[in-house]
Design a protein around this motif. Structure first.
Motif, PDB file in Angstrom:
ATOM      1  N   GLY A 659      -4.016   4.807  -5.203  1.00  0.00           N
ATOM      2  CA  GLY A 659      -2.606   4.594  -5.491  1.00  0.00           C
ATOM      3  C   GLY A 659      -2.280   3.217  -6.029  1.00  0.00           C
ATOM      4  N   LYS A 660      -1.039   3.088  -6.478  1.00  0.00           N
ATOM      5  CA  LYS A 660      -0.518   1.812  -6.966  1.00  0.00           C
ATOM      6  C   LYS A 660       0.898   1.629  -6.424  1.00  0.00           C
ATOM      7  N   LEU A 661       1.282   0.384  -6.268  1.00  0.00           N
ATOM      8  CA  LEU A 661       2.633   0.107  -5.798  1.00  0.00           C
ATOM      9  C   LEU A 661       3.664   0.676  -6.769  1.00  0.00           C
ATOM     10  N   VAL A 662       4.738   1.207  -6.213  1.00  0.00           N
ATOM     11  CA  VAL A 662       5.821   1.738  -7.042  1.00  0.00           C
ATOM     12  C   VAL A 662       7.095   0.983  -6.717  1.00  0.00           C
ATOM     13  N   LYS A 665      11.562   3.150  -3.067  1.00  0.00           N
ATOM     14  CA  LYS A 665      11.350   3.073  -1.634  1.00  0.00           C
ATOM     15  C   LYS A 665      11.366   4.470  -1.041  1.00  0.00           C
ATOM     16  N   ALA A 666      10.708   4.629   0.084  1.00  0.00           N
ATOM     17  CA  ALA A 666      10.691   5.923   0.758  1.00  0.00           C
ATOM     18  C   ALA A 666      12.045   6.192   1.393  1.00  0.00           C
ATOM     19  N   GLU A 667      12.685   7.278   0.986  1.00  0.00           N
ATOM     20  CA  GLU A 667      14.017   7.608   1.489  1.00  0.00           C
ATOM     21  C   GLU A 667      13.925   8.583   2.658  1.00  0.00           C
ATOM     22  N   PHE A 668      13.252   8.159   3.729  1.00  0.00           N
ATOM     23  CA  PHE A 668      13.136   8.978   4.936  1.00  0.00           C
ATOM     24  C   PHE A 668      13.656   8.167   6.120  1.00  0.00           C
ATOM     25  N   SER A 669      14.421   8.826   6.976  1.00  0.00           N
ATOM     26  CA  SER A 669      15.007   8.110   8.112  1.00  0.00           C
ATOM     27  C   SER A 669      13.955   7.673   9.125  1.00  0.00           C
ATOM     28  N   ASP A 670      12.775   8.328   9.120  1.00  0.00           N
ATOM     29  CA  ASP A 670      11.738   7.971  10.085  1.00  0.00           C
ATOM     30  C   ASP A 670      10.620   7.126   9.477  1.00  0.00           C
ATOM     31  N   VAL A 671      10.877   6.523   8.302  1.00  0.00           N
ATOM     32  CA  VAL A 671       9.907   5.611   7.685  1.00  0.00           C
ATOM     33  C   VAL A 671      10.571   4.246   7.545  1.00  0.00           C
ATOM     34  N   LEU A 672      10.245   3.339   8.443  1.00  0.00           N
ATOM     35  CA  LEU A 672      10.808   1.992   8.405  1.00  0.00           C
ATOM     36  C   LEU A 672      10.214   1.211   7.235  1.00  0.00           C
ATOM     37  N   THR A 673      11.032   0.376   6.633  1.00  0.00           N
ATOM     38  CA  THR A 673      10.586  -0.358   5.442  1.00  0.00           C
ATOM     39  C   THR A 673       9.437  -1.312   5.739  1.00  0.00           C
ATOM     40  N   ASP A 674       9.296  -1.742   7.009  1.00  0.00           N
ATOM     41  CA  ASP A 674       8.208  -2.671   7.333  1.00  0.00           C
ATOM     42  C   ASP A 674       7.015  -1.978   7.982  1.00  0.00           C
ATOM     43  N   SER A 675       6.992  -0.643   7.949  1.00  0.00           N
ATOM     44  CA  SER A 675       5.854   0.073   8.525  1.00  0.00           C
ATOM     45  C   SER A 675       4.647  -0.042   7.600  1.00  0.00           C
ATOM     46  N   TYR A 676       3.446   0.052   8.180  1.00  0.00           N
ATOM     47  CA  TYR A 676       2.227  -0.127   7.382  1.00  0.00           C
ATOM     48  C   TYR A 676       2.083   0.940   6.301  1.00  0.00           C
ATOM     49  N   TYR A 677       2.769   2.073   6.486  1.00  0.00           N
ATOM     50  CA  TYR A 677       2.617   3.184   5.552  1.00  0.00           C
ATOM     51  C   TYR A 677       3.802   3.354   4.604  1.00  0.00           C
ATOM     52  N   ALA A 678       4.766   2.428   4.621  1.00  0.00           N
ATOM     53  CA  ALA A 678       5.981   2.584   3.803  1.00  0.00           C
ATOM     54  C   ALA A 678       5.655   2.662   2.312  1.00  0.00           C
ATOM     55  N   ASN A 679       4.836   1.741   1.822  1.00  0.00           N
ATOM     56  CA  ASN A 679       4.489   1.756   0.394  1.00  0.00           C
ATOM     57  C   ASN A 679       3.700   3.011   0.031  1.00  0.00           C
ATOM     58  N   ALA A 680       2.839   3.444   0.950  1.00  0.00           N
ATOM     59  CA  ALA A 680       2.042   4.648   0.688  1.00  0.00           C
ATOM     60  C   ALA A 680       2.924   5.882   0.592  1.00  0.00           C
ATOM     61  N   VAL A 681       3.917   5.982   1.473  1.00  0.00           N
ATOM     62  CA  VAL A 681       4.822   7.132   1.437  1.00  0.00           C
ATOM     63  C   VAL A 681       5.636   7.122   0.145  1.00  0.00           C
ATOM     64  N   ALA A 682       6.125   5.954  -0.264  1.00  0.00           N
ATOM     65  CA  ALA A 682       6.886   5.861  -1.511  1.00  0.00           C
ATOM     66  C   ALA A 682       6.043   6.310  -2.700  1.00  0.00           C
ATOM     67  N   TRP A 683       4.801   5.849  -2.724  1.00  0.00           N
ATOM     68  CA  TRP A 683       3.891   6.263  -3.810  1.00  0.00           C
ATOM     69  C   TRP A 683       3.640   7.772  -3.772  1.00  0.00           C
ATOM     70  N   ALA A 684       3.426   8.327  -2.585  1.00  0.00           N
ATOM     71  CA  ALA A 684       3.119   9.751  -2.449  1.00  0.00           C
ATOM     72  C   ALA A 684       4.281  10.609  -2.928  1.00  0.00           C
ATOM     73  N   VAL A 685       5.505  10.188  -2.619  1.00  0.00           N
ATOM     74  CA  VAL A 685       6.674  10.951  -3.056  1.00  0.00           C
ATOM     75  C   VAL A 685       6.818  10.881  -4.571  1.00  0.00           C
ATOM     76  N   GLU A 686       6.693   9.682  -5.133  1.00  0.00           N
ATOM     77  CA  GLU A 686       6.872   9.519  -6.578  1.00  0.00           C
ATOM     78  C   GLU A 686       5.810  10.267  -7.371  1.00  0.00           C
ATOM     79  N   ASN A 687       4.622  10.462  -6.799  1.00  0.00           N
ATOM     80  CA  ASN A 687       3.529  11.130  -7.504  1.00  0.00           C
ATOM     81  C   ASN A 687       3.350  12.593  -7.100  1.00  0.00           C
ATOM     82  N   GLY A 688       4.345  13.134  -6.377  1.00  0.00           N
ATOM     83  CA  GLY A 688       4.321  14.558  -6.065  1.00  0.00           C
ATOM     84  C   GLY A 688       3.289  14.970  -5.041  1.00  0.00           C
TER      85      GLY A 688
END
Length: 720
Positions: A659-662, A665-688
């Motif tokens: 993956g690459k940074l996008v 941001k992840a628009e999920f109520s249970d994904v905090l912006t400072d969580s270790y997986y926040a960037n990964a979730v944002a990338w996963a959503v943007e890439n389907g």
């Protein structure tokens, strides 16, 4: 003027009464040519036909250039003007090109059966017309009885051609006594219906007095129905019901057609009901056809042997029909045809989907092509192609298309062909040429210029390149027919749908195999030796996920992902031919999947996790994952290989691997912006890769199954 055919008695009377076939003289002046892109323009065209503006205009061209939705319109057929004596006043006789467009929500129900519309359909009756490339979707729930020739495309087609059309209109009647026909084309006389398909279901649950029903044609007189398919179901009391044609008589033919819909005969055996034709008459032919639908006898009260029910034909009214190379699915007590037991050959449904069956019917003259499920595909319609060869003084010109000598002009399907031209005092020319259909004329002219030979003796002789003629399930072409020693020759390989290249070899005159270089995209090259070469190839069926694992249904959401993973060596399953889609996916399994997807690279050193032994199947994968920053373990010097992988961990592993940074941001109520997986979730959503679990939640701590993890990988690598 044409007399209304609907006024004739059906069945026996029609066998002896011919439709008048007087020629219509074209009017002087320019031909009509219009395009239709809106519903209003379609209705204006219909009005013009009804007003007589297209009577006898065989040169008129009408082009449908857009899909049209007729919701809310009570349809009256085009060309539906009859006088009080039943004489048709106006009709269409030009060319109507649908160009692959669809007319949807066509409601035939309101006006069906009314006395002013004895021939009913998109067109009422057409004479000397050509209708092609048209798809019609709609409904017909009978609310009026009457004597009606109904056909989705045309109620009656005389001296006409209907090609490349699709009908998706269901005909339903439950309580009316009705007469006439029902099909894509109600009554075809002196006409050709080809490359057409019916998808609609027909249900006539009332014991009617006179009716012919067929998937393609209700009543065929001196007409040919070829390369057509019916996939709709038929439930019927009607006197003549056939998967392709209801009644086939007076020198009509059904050739290279198939029906796969369910057939449900009703009644006590006093009607004719057949998988291909309901009843056949004098001089008729059924060749290279098969019925592979279910023959449901649960509502049939006739006693055995069934004398008017057959897998190919229900009844025979004459002793002169011809049956050749036909097949039908095995059903207890159902013969091919009671009067002609050899009208077809019984096959199990599974055997009809095998390569052996394909070879059997094609060798005997059928021209079917199949998809990966074993369902035959209709061949594409053909178009007239003229090859103009220059310079004009070339003598003894020979044109070959895909190795077969052709006349000029020639009928060809749209597609890419290998065209070879040879002539006296001319170098052989060989080229791949793409033929496309001109939507205005369905003809195409291809001009070719050839260099004259300089004459004299060749100091550099050329040698033949021969491509095997028995190659099946794909095509193999060479970019030239002859080549000099040392020339680079390109071979192009194109598997049919559902197949893959299994083996490709080029051998010299002594049988020695030549080296092939794979250039990608189905192209291979070799150096021409001093002598003839032979190209041969075999194609094998593509495997499905179910071929690899018994617990992966073909229609499951993860089937494509598992197939991709199995074909690429990413997973071998859990043993005993099982994938274990619903088992939890462990951390060891996901890093192993990722490592194999990366090509199983050798790590520089093994990891130091205390719970990862050096001889474990995942040892190298874990070491590789650590080296590439994909994981640092779970703490205390452990990797926790047997722990179930969570959704947060899985997308993080994937993100760190490919993956690459996008910016999003992840628009999920249970994904905090400072969580270790926040960037990964944002990338996963943007890439389907994933869209969460619903209700605005991602579910980071939810455990993942093997099916889910492989699906994540598949989506990620498809978009890589």
């Amino acid at each position: 003027m044409k007399k209304r055919i609907g006024s004739l008695l059906l069945i026996l009377a029609l066998c002896f009464t011919l439709l008048p076939t007087a020629a219509f003289a074209e009017e002087n002046g320019q031909s009509s040519k219009i395009t239709i892109t809106t519903v209003d323009e379609l209705l204006q065209f219909a009005k013009a036909v009804d007003n007589g503006e297209y009577d006898g205009k065989a040169d008129a061209v009408v082009s449908l250039d857009a899909d049209l939705d007729l919701t809310g319109i009570a349809w009256t057929p085009i060309g539906s003007k009859f006088d009080t004596n039943g004489t048709l006043l106006h009709y269409f006789s030009g060319k109507f090109y649908g160009n692959g467009h669809t007319i949807s929500n066509l409601d035939f129900s309101e006006n069906y059966g009314k006395t002013e519309y004895p021939s009913f359909g998109f067109f009422s009756e057409v004479y000397g017309a050509e209708i092609s490339g048209l798809t019609i979707q709609g409904k017909l729930d009978v609310s009026n009885s009457g004597y009606v020739y109904f056909g989705t495309v045309a109620g009656v087609a005389a001296d006409s051609k209907i090609s490349d059309c699709v009908s998706n209109v269901s005909f339903t009647d439950t309580d009316k006594y009705i007469n006439g026909t029902a099909a894509m084309c109600g009554y075809a006389i002196d006409s050709t219906i080809e490359y057409c398909q019916n998808k609609g279901n027909f249900s006539i649950t009332k014991d009617v007095s006179s009716f012919q029903m067929g998937g393609i044609v209700g009543l065929a007189q001196n007409s040919t129905v070829q390369y057509c398919a019916n996939t709709g179901d038929m439930t019927s009391w009607t006197p003549c019901t056939g998967g392709i044609v209801g009644q086939l008589f007076q020198n009509s033919k059904i050739i290279n057609c198939y029906s796969t819909g369910k057939m449900v005969p009703l009644g006590n055996g006093t009607t004719d009901f057949g998988g291909i034709a309901g009843i056949v008459g004098a001089g008729t032919e059924i060749r290279h056809c098969y019925f592979a639908g279910e023959m449901d006898l649960s509502q049939y009260t006739a006693t055995t042997p069934y004398k008017r029910l057959g897998g190919i034909a229900g009844g025979v009214s004459s002793d002169t029909p011809v049956f050749e190379n036909n097949y039908f699915v095995e059903t207890e007590n159902v013969p091919a045809c009671f009067k002609y037991q050899d009208a077809g050959t019984e096959k199990t449904l599974d055997s009809m989907k095998t390569e052996d069956f394909f070879n059997e019917i094609t060798a005997a003259g059928g021209k079917y092509r199949f998809n990966s499920n074993g369902t035959p595909l209709l061949p594409a319609p053909k178009y007239t192609v003229s090859f103009v060869v220059t310079p004009a003084e070339l003598a003894n010109v020979v044109i070959k298309v895909n190795g077969q000598e052709v006349a000029n002009p020639v009928d060809l399907e749209a597609g890419t062909y290998q065209v070879e031209v040879s002539a006296d005092n001319c170098e052989v020319f060989n080229s791949n040429i793409t033929i496309t259909a001109d939507t205005a004329t369905h003809t195409q002219t291809i001009a070719m210029t050839y260099r004259k030979s300089s004459g004299g003796d060749d100091s550099d002789p050329t040698y033949a390149i021969e491509v095997g003629e028995d190659i099946r399930n794909g095509t193999v072409t060479a970019n030239r027919r002859y080549a000099e020693r040392g020339d680079t020759v390109t071979i192009t390989v194109k598997p049919d749908d559902g197949f893959k290249l299994d083996d490709l070899t080029v051998t010299d005159k002594n049988g020695n195999e030549l080296k092939l270089t794979d250039k990608g995209n189905g192209k291979y090259t070799f150096k021409m030796p001093a002598g003839k070469v032979t190209v041969s190839a075999t194609f094998a069926p593509e495997k499905t996920a179910a071929d690899y694992f018994a617990d992966v249904p073909a229609n499951s959401y993860y089937a494509d992902a598992v197939l991709w993973a199995a074909k690429n060596g990413i997973t071998g399953g859990i043993g005993n031919g099982l994938f274990g889609p619903n088992q939890p996916c462990t951390r060891a399994q996901i890093v192993t999947f990722l490592w194999r997807a990366a090509g199983s690279p050798e790590p520089k050193s093994m990891s130091s996790f205390s719970d990862v032994s050096a001889d474990s199947y995942y040892a190298k994968a874990v070491a590789w994952a650590v080296e590439n920053g994909i994981t640092t373990g779970t703490g205390d010097g452990k990797f926790s290989p047997d722990a179930t992988c969570t959704r947060a961990q899985s997308v993080t592993f994937l993100f760190r691997a490919i993956g690459k940074l996008v910016d999003s941001k992840a628009e999920f109520s249970d994904v905090l912006t400072d969580s270790y997986y926040a960037n990964a979730v944002a990338w996963a959503v943007e890439n389907g890769v994933t869209n969460g679990i619903g209700n605005g939640l991602f579910g980071p701590d939810n455990s993942c199954t093997r099916a889910q993890i492989v699906t994540f990988l598949f989506r990620a690598y498809q978009g890589k």
